[in-house]
Design a protein around this motif. Structure first.
Motif, PDB file in Angstrom:
ATOM      1  N   ALA A 138       6.610 -31.310 -41.994  1.00  0.00           N
ATOM      2  CA  ALA A 138       5.402 -31.701 -42.732  1.00  0.00           C
ATOM      3  C   ALA A 138       4.769 -30.498 -43.421  1.00  0.00           C
ATOM      4  O   ALA A 138       4.348 -30.593 -44.578  1.00  0.00           O
ATOM      5  CB  ALA A 138       4.398 -32.361 -41.785  1.00  0.00           C
ATOM      6  N   MET A 139       4.724 -29.367 -42.727  1.00  0.00           N
ATOM      7  CA  MET A 139       4.143 -28.175 -43.341  1.00  0.00           C
ATOM      8  C   MET A 139       4.949 -27.721 -44.551  1.00  0.00           C
ATOM      9  O   MET A 139       4.389 -27.319 -45.569  1.00  0.00           O
ATOM     10  CB  MET A 139       4.040 -27.032 -42.318  1.00  0.00           C
ATOM     11  N   GLU A 140       6.278 -27.811 -44.439  1.00  0.00           N
ATOM     12  CA  GLU A 140       7.117 -27.411 -45.575  1.00  0.00           C
ATOM     13  C   GLU A 140       6.944 -28.391 -46.734  1.00  0.00           C
ATOM     14  O   GLU A 140       6.809 -27.982 -47.892  1.00  0.00           O
ATOM     15  CB  GLU A 140       8.585 -27.322 -45.181  1.00  0.00           C
ATOM     16  N   GLU A 141       6.923 -29.683 -46.440  1.00  0.00           N
ATOM     17  CA  GLU A 141       6.764 -30.694 -47.487  1.00  0.00           C
ATOM     18  C   GLU A 141       5.434 -30.538 -48.222  1.00  0.00           C
ATOM     19  O   GLU A 141       5.349 -30.797 -49.422  1.00  0.00           O
ATOM     20  CB  GLU A 141       6.877 -32.095 -46.895  1.00  0.00           C
ATOM     21  N   GLN A 142       4.405 -30.114 -47.493  1.00  0.00           N
ATOM     22  CA  GLN A 142       3.089 -29.915 -48.094  1.00  0.00           C
ATOM     23  C   GLN A 142       2.993 -28.589 -48.839  1.00  0.00           C
ATOM     24  O   GLN A 142       1.977 -28.308 -49.475  1.00  0.00           O
ATOM     25  CB  GLN A 142       2.002 -29.969 -47.015  1.00  0.00           C
ATOM     26  N   GLY A 143       4.027 -27.778 -48.732  1.00  0.00           N
ATOM     27  CA  GLY A 143       4.021 -26.488 -49.408  1.00  0.00           C
ATOM     28  C   GLY A 143       3.208 -25.429 -48.681  1.00  0.00           C
ATOM     29  O   GLY A 143       2.866 -24.400 -49.269  1.00  0.00           O
ATOM     30  N   ILE A 172       4.239 -23.782 -45.927  1.00  0.00           N
ATOM     31  CA  ILE A 172       5.113 -22.714 -45.464  1.00  0.00           C
ATOM     32  C   ILE A 172       6.347 -22.643 -46.352  1.00  0.00           C
ATOM     33  O   ILE A 172       6.727 -23.626 -46.991  1.00  0.00           O
ATOM     34  CB  ILE A 172       5.535 -22.920 -43.989  1.00  0.00           C
ATOM     35  N   THR A 173       6.972 -21.482 -46.351  1.00  0.00           N
ATOM     36  CA  THR A 173       8.190 -21.279 -47.118  1.00  0.00           C
ATOM     37  C   THR A 173       9.389 -21.797 -46.332  1.00  0.00           C
ATOM     38  O   THR A 173       9.278 -22.088 -45.131  1.00  0.00           O
ATOM     39  CB  THR A 173       8.403 -19.788 -47.414  1.00  0.00           C
ATOM     40  N   ALA A 174      10.532 -21.856 -46.986  1.00  0.00           N
ATOM     41  CA  ALA A 174      11.756 -22.263 -46.300  1.00  0.00           C
ATOM     42  C   ALA A 174      12.083 -21.296 -45.171  1.00  0.00           C
ATOM     43  O   ALA A 174      12.544 -21.711 -44.108  1.00  0.00           O
ATOM     44  CB  ALA A 174      12.910 -22.347 -47.291  1.00  0.00           C
ATOM     45  N   ALA A 175      11.841 -20.010 -45.382  1.00  0.00           N
ATOM     46  CA  ALA A 175      12.105 -19.013 -44.340  1.00  0.00           C
ATOM     47  C   ALA A 175      11.184 -19.237 -43.133  1.00  0.00           C
ATOM     48  O   ALA A 175      11.624 -19.134 -41.983  1.00  0.00           O
ATOM     49  CB  ALA A 175      11.928 -17.612 -44.890  1.00  0.00           C
ATOM     50  N   GLU A 176       9.923 -19.543 -43.394  1.00  0.00           N
ATOM     51  CA  GLU A 176       8.984 -19.813 -42.302  1.00  0.00           C
ATOM     52  C   GLU A 176       9.391 -21.087 -41.561  1.00  0.00           C
ATOM     53  O   GLU A 176       9.295 -21.157 -40.329  1.00  0.00           O
ATOM     54  CB  GLU A 176       7.561 -19.928 -42.835  1.00  0.00           C
ATOM     55  N   TRP A 177       9.850 -22.087 -42.302  1.00  0.00           N
ATOM     56  CA  TRP A 177      10.307 -23.326 -41.697  1.00  0.00           C
ATOM     57  C   TRP A 177      11.488 -23.050 -40.761  1.00  0.00           C
ATOM     58  O   TRP A 177      11.513 -23.530 -39.620  1.00  0.00           O
ATOM     59  CB  TRP A 177      10.708 -24.330 -42.779  1.00  0.00           C
ATOM     60  N   PHE A 211      -6.181 -22.700 -49.185  1.00  0.00           N
ATOM     61  CA  PHE A 211      -4.774 -22.854 -48.838  1.00  0.00           C
ATOM     62  C   PHE A 211      -4.430 -22.032 -47.601  1.00  0.00           C
ATOM     63  O   PHE A 211      -3.776 -22.522 -46.692  1.00  0.00           O
ATOM     64  CB  PHE A 211      -3.897 -22.438 -50.025  1.00  0.00           C
ATOM     65  N   ASP A 212      -4.872 -20.770 -47.578  1.00  0.00           N
ATOM     66  CA  ASP A 212      -4.572 -19.909 -46.433  1.00  0.00           C
ATOM     67  C   ASP A 212      -5.176 -20.459 -45.149  1.00  0.00           C
ATOM     68  O   ASP A 212      -4.561 -20.391 -44.094  1.00  0.00           O
ATOM     69  CB  ASP A 212      -5.079 -18.482 -46.675  1.00  0.00           C
ATOM     70  N   GLN A 213      -6.386 -21.013 -45.249  1.00  0.00           N
ATOM     71  CA  GLN A 213      -7.022 -21.592 -44.072  1.00  0.00           C
ATOM     72  C   GLN A 213      -6.235 -22.793 -43.559  1.00  0.00           C
ATOM     73  O   GLN A 213      -6.050 -22.954 -42.355  1.00  0.00           O
ATOM     74  CB  GLN A 213      -8.455 -22.009 -44.385  1.00  0.00           C
ATOM     75  N   GLN A 214      -5.766 -23.617 -44.479  1.00  0.00           N
ATOM     76  CA  GLN A 214      -4.998 -24.795 -44.088  1.00  0.00           C
ATOM     77  C   GLN A 214      -3.671 -24.366 -43.451  1.00  0.00           C
ATOM     78  O   GLN A 214      -3.244 -24.933 -42.450  1.00  0.00           O
ATOM     79  CB  GLN A 214      -4.749 -25.696 -45.298  1.00  0.00           C
ATOM     80  N   LYS A 215      -3.039 -23.358 -44.050  1.00  0.00           N
ATOM     81  CA  LYS A 215      -1.783 -22.852 -43.496  1.00  0.00           C
ATOM     82  C   LYS A 215      -2.011 -22.295 -42.102  1.00  0.00           C
ATOM     83  O   LYS A 215      -1.267 -22.625 -41.171  1.00  0.00           O
ATOM     84  CB  LYS A 215      -1.207 -21.767 -44.410  1.00  0.00           C
ATOM     85  N   GLN A 216      -3.020 -21.473 -41.937  1.00  0.00           N
ATOM     86  CA  GLN A 216      -3.302 -20.875 -40.636  1.00  0.00           C
ATOM     87  C   GLN A 216      -3.641 -21.945 -39.596  1.00  0.00           C
ATOM     88  O   GLN A 216      -3.203 -21.862 -38.446  1.00  0.00           O
ATOM     89  CB  GLN A 216      -4.426 -19.841 -40.742  1.00  0.00           C
ATOM     90  N   ALA A 217      -4.412 -22.940 -39.994  1.00  0.00           N
ATOM     91  CA  ALA A 217      -4.772 -24.025 -39.072  1.00  0.00           C
ATOM     92  C   ALA A 217      -3.526 -24.815 -38.661  1.00  0.00           C
ATOM     93  O   ALA A 217      -3.366 -25.171 -37.489  1.00  0.00           O
ATOM     94  CB  ALA A 217      -5.806 -24.942 -39.707  1.00  0.00           C
TER      95      ALA A 217
END
Length: 71
Positions: free
Chosen positions: A39-44, A46-51, A2-8
């Motif tokens: 898309a990142m938020e919908e996929q979970g 990133i958080t709402a704050a990050e969005w 998950f972290d790798q996908q988020k970072q990518a």
């Protein structure tokens, strides 16, 4: 994983944002940045704050590019 996908995903967003400097259509790039953040938020990824921060960053880039183009 998950972290790798988020970072990518965040790295891809930043790369897209960096390309706005020479973009002939900053409005289109702004829309692309917003869609990527959505898309990142919908996929979970990133958080709402990050969005919200990504949306703010996209807006700042758009405003800066508009000022350079028309200023």
């Amino acid at each position: 994983m998950f972290d790798q996908q988020k970072q990518a995903s965040l790295a891809a967003w930043r790369e897209l944002a960096a390309q706005t400097q020479d973009d002939p259509d900053p409005e289109q790039r702004y829309d692309e940045l917003l869609r990527a953040a959505d898309a990142m938020e919908e996929q979970g990824l990133i958080t709402a704050a990050e969005w919200r921060q990504l949306v703010r960053d996209a807006g700042n880039l758009f405003t800066h590019n508009e000022e350079q183009t028309h200023g």
